[in-house]
Design an enzyme around this catalytic site. Structure first.
Site, PDB file in Angstrom:
ATOM      1  N   GLU A   1     -12.189  17.465-103.004  1.00 34.48           N
ATOM      2  CA  GLU A   1     -11.904  16.910-104.844  1.00 34.48           C
ATOM      3  C   GLU A   1     -13.425  16.841-105.117  1.00 34.48           C
ATOM      4  O   GLU A   1     -14.173  17.202-105.064  1.00 34.48           O
ATOM      5  CB  GLU A   1     -11.562  15.692-104.975  1.00 34.48           C
ATOM      6  CG  GLU A   1     -11.281  15.822-106.662  1.00 34.48           C
ATOM      7  CD  GLU A   1      -9.812  15.097-107.145  1.00 34.48           C
ATOM      8  OE1 GLU A   1      -9.197  14.476-106.768  1.00 34.48           O
ATOM      9  OE2 GLU A   1     -10.054  14.696-108.476  1.00 34.48           O
TER      10      GLU A   1
ATOM     11  N   HIS B   1      -2.112   1.921-116.738  1.00 32.46           N
ATOM     12  CA  HIS B   1      -0.992   1.320-115.813  1.00 32.46           C
ATOM     13  C   HIS B   1      -1.084   0.074-116.164  1.00 32.46           C
ATOM     14  O   HIS B   1       0.585  -0.649-116.401  1.00 32.46           O
ATOM     15  CB  HIS B   1      -1.805   0.982-114.246  1.00 32.46           C
ATOM     16  CG  HIS B   1      -1.549   1.994-113.701  1.00 32.46           C
ATOM     17  ND1 HIS B   1      -2.513   2.604-112.211  1.00 32.46           N
ATOM     18  CD2 HIS B   1      -0.421   3.690-113.610  1.00 32.46           C
ATOM     19  CE1 HIS B   1      -1.940   4.095-111.627  1.00 32.46           C
ATOM     20  NE2 HIS B   1      -1.202   4.402-112.743  1.00 32.46           N
TER      21      HIS B   1
ATOM     22  N   ASP C   1      -3.199  18.451-114.300  1.00 33.39           N
ATOM     23  CA  ASP C   1      -3.511  17.244-113.968  1.00 33.39           C
ATOM     24  C   ASP C   1      -3.520  16.056-114.417  1.00 33.39           C
ATOM     25  O   ASP C   1      -1.933  15.077-113.586  1.00 33.39           O
ATOM     26  CB  ASP C   1      -5.784  17.124-113.190  1.00 33.39           C
ATOM     27  CG  ASP C   1      -5.488  16.421-111.712  1.00 33.39           C
ATOM     28  OD1 ASP C   1      -4.926  15.901-111.391  1.00 33.39           O
ATOM     29  OD2 ASP C   1      -6.560  16.157-112.375  1.00 33.39           O
TER      30      ASP C   1
ATOM     31  N   ASN D   1       1.742   9.310-114.767  1.00 33.55           N
ATOM     32  CA  ASN D   1       0.810   8.392-115.733  1.00 33.55           C
ATOM     33  C   ASN D   1      -0.857   9.374-116.498  1.00 33.55           C
ATOM     34  O   ASN D   1      -0.983   8.449-117.190  1.00 33.55           O
ATOM     35  CB  ASN D   1       0.288   7.189-115.398  1.00 33.55           C
ATOM     36  CG  ASN D   1       1.655   6.207-114.735  1.00 33.55           C
ATOM     37  OD1 ASN D   1       2.700   5.919-115.679  1.00 33.55           O
ATOM     38  ND2 ASN D   1       2.273   6.185-113.973  1.00 33.55           N
TER      39      ASN D   1
ATOM     40  N   ASP E   1      -0.735   6.975-102.915  1.00 33.31           N
ATOM     41  CA  ASP E   1      -2.779   6.832-102.927  1.00 33.31           C
ATOM     42  C   ASP E   1      -2.958   6.400-102.509  1.00 33.31           C
ATOM     43  O   ASP E   1      -3.042   5.181-101.423  1.00 33.31           O
ATOM     44  CB  ASP E   1      -2.492   5.888-103.789  1.00 33.31           C
ATOM     45  CG  ASP E   1      -3.696   5.605-104.671  1.00 33.31           C
ATOM     46  OD1 ASP E   1      -4.324   5.399-104.294  1.00 33.31           O
ATOM     47  OD2 ASP E   1      -3.854   5.168-106.102  1.00 33.31           O
TER      48      ASP E   1
END
Ligand code: 6MZ
Length: 349
Positions: free
Chosen positions: A208, A72, A289, A20, A145
């Site tokens: 990250e 989403h 990414d 997505n 997630d």
């Protein structure tokens, strides 16, 4: 000196692409048209959908995650999900990607009668349909997630195991991703262990943002690859012990330059940790990414690396060729890809 023509025709491997996050502006436009066509009384396009196509700007990591939320709301039915999957696979193919590992977080939507199972199945069927028509090998990872509960993560692992068996060879692993500032990734270790025991490969987003304790825990688990690894070196918020673990275990890194610089987790392209790992001859793979959110392509990323770190055409070919070592596939597939790469080199360099 490499140019865009070269990096586009260079055969490439993409190993870090969130479905997505990879939706191009033209597909977003198609999704909006599709939504309009299904609304009887006309329909005003919500302003925020337009910002899904505004990824050229710099943003913060938080703003990046806002965009995913908005995307989403656009991809909230199975037809849209199938369309998005077909388009994303086709666009990677057009950009010269020969082997793609796509990942996505299973999402249920009660109002539209979507279950996590139908979500995964729709993606897998769309991949099969598309790869019948074009010459690209595609594999799929289910994402956990980190904002989710352990219980939800366990469901995702069970789904990954189920679909690994059902769709022979198509589902190869589990990814751990999501907002790095939220949650505690260590909580997922037991269910990630279960995935590993069932024969699935593991790709974790690690460091990250600075978080030495969490990074240590995740590295101790020896994932098969890690994404980003932005804050591992001492001058980037990590420490030497973390660097040593990485170098010793030789855990391959998926590096996404545009994503890191646009989300401001890295100051500039010249400052990107690509150069630190390369200096140490550590395995790295150039990835996108979220090519839609960051308005990039894998060939753009290769060109960026070439320009920023003065890599020759041969260096780029070698970088791409070595990436084959780190795919979640068997040696036979690796050998087929290597042959393709060597033939291309003989003709093109
Ligand atoms: C961490 C990221 C990410 O799963 O709905 N995602 N997680 N760091 C990143 N760097 C910018 N980029 C994307 O694709 C969107 C989801 O992928 C993860 C987030 O969980 C995001 O919601 P899917 O296909």
């Amino acid at each position: 000196m490499a140019d865009h023509f070269f990096t586009k025709s260079l055969p490439k491997v993409e190993l870090h692409a969130h479905l997505n996050g990879s939706i191009s502006s033209s597909t977003i436009q198609k999704l909006i048209e599709y939504k309009k066509s299904r609304t009887v009384d006309g329909f005003d396009v919500p302003k925020e959908w337009e910002c899904c196509m505004a990824g050229d700007k710099k943003m913060t990591l938080e703003q990046g995650f806002m965009i995913f939320k908005i995307v989403h709301t656009l991809v909230d039915d199975l037809q849209s999900l199938a369309m998005v999957t077909r388009d994303v696979v086709s666009e990677f193919h057009e950009d010269g990607v020969c082997y793609l590992e796509l990942r996505s977080t299973p999402r249920a939507n009660e109002a539209n009668k979507i279950t996590k199972r139908s979500y995964v199945e729709t993606i897998l069927e769309a991949i099969l349909e598309t790869t019948k028509k074009i010459d690209i090998v595609v594999r799929f990872l289910l994402s956990i997630d980190r904002r989710q509960s352990v219980c939800e993560a366990e469901d995702t692992v069970e789904l990954a195991i189920e679909y690994k068996d059902k769709y022979d060879g198509l589902v190869v692993g589990v990814d751990l991703s999501g907002d790095p500032k939220v949650g505690n990734a260590a909580e997922f270790i037991p269910c990630l262990s279960r995935a590993r025991s069932a024969g699935l490969k593991l790709a974790f987003h690690v460091a990250e943002v600075p978080n030495i304790v969490e990074t240590k825990t995740l590295l101790e688990f020896s994932p098969d690859r890690i994404g980003h690894g932005t804050c591992i070196y001492p001058d980037k918020g990590g420490d030497q012990e973390l660097v040593d673990v990485m170098l010793q275990a030789k855990i391959p890194l998926e590096l996404c330059l545009s994503s890191n610089v646009k989300c401001r987790t890295v100051k500039s392209y010249a400052d990107h940790h690509f150069k630190d790992w390369r200096k140490n001859d550590h395995p790295v793979v150039i990835c996108t990414d979220d090519k839609g959110v960051f308005m990039s392509s894998l060939s753009d990323e290769y060109l960026l690396v070439a320009k920023t770190f003065s890599l020759s055409k041969l260096d780029l070919w070698k970088l791409s060729y070595d990436s084959i070592n780190y795919i979640f596939e068997q040696n036979t597939v690796k050998e087929q890809l290597r042959t393709k790469w060597r033939e291309w080199k003989d003709e093109s360099i």
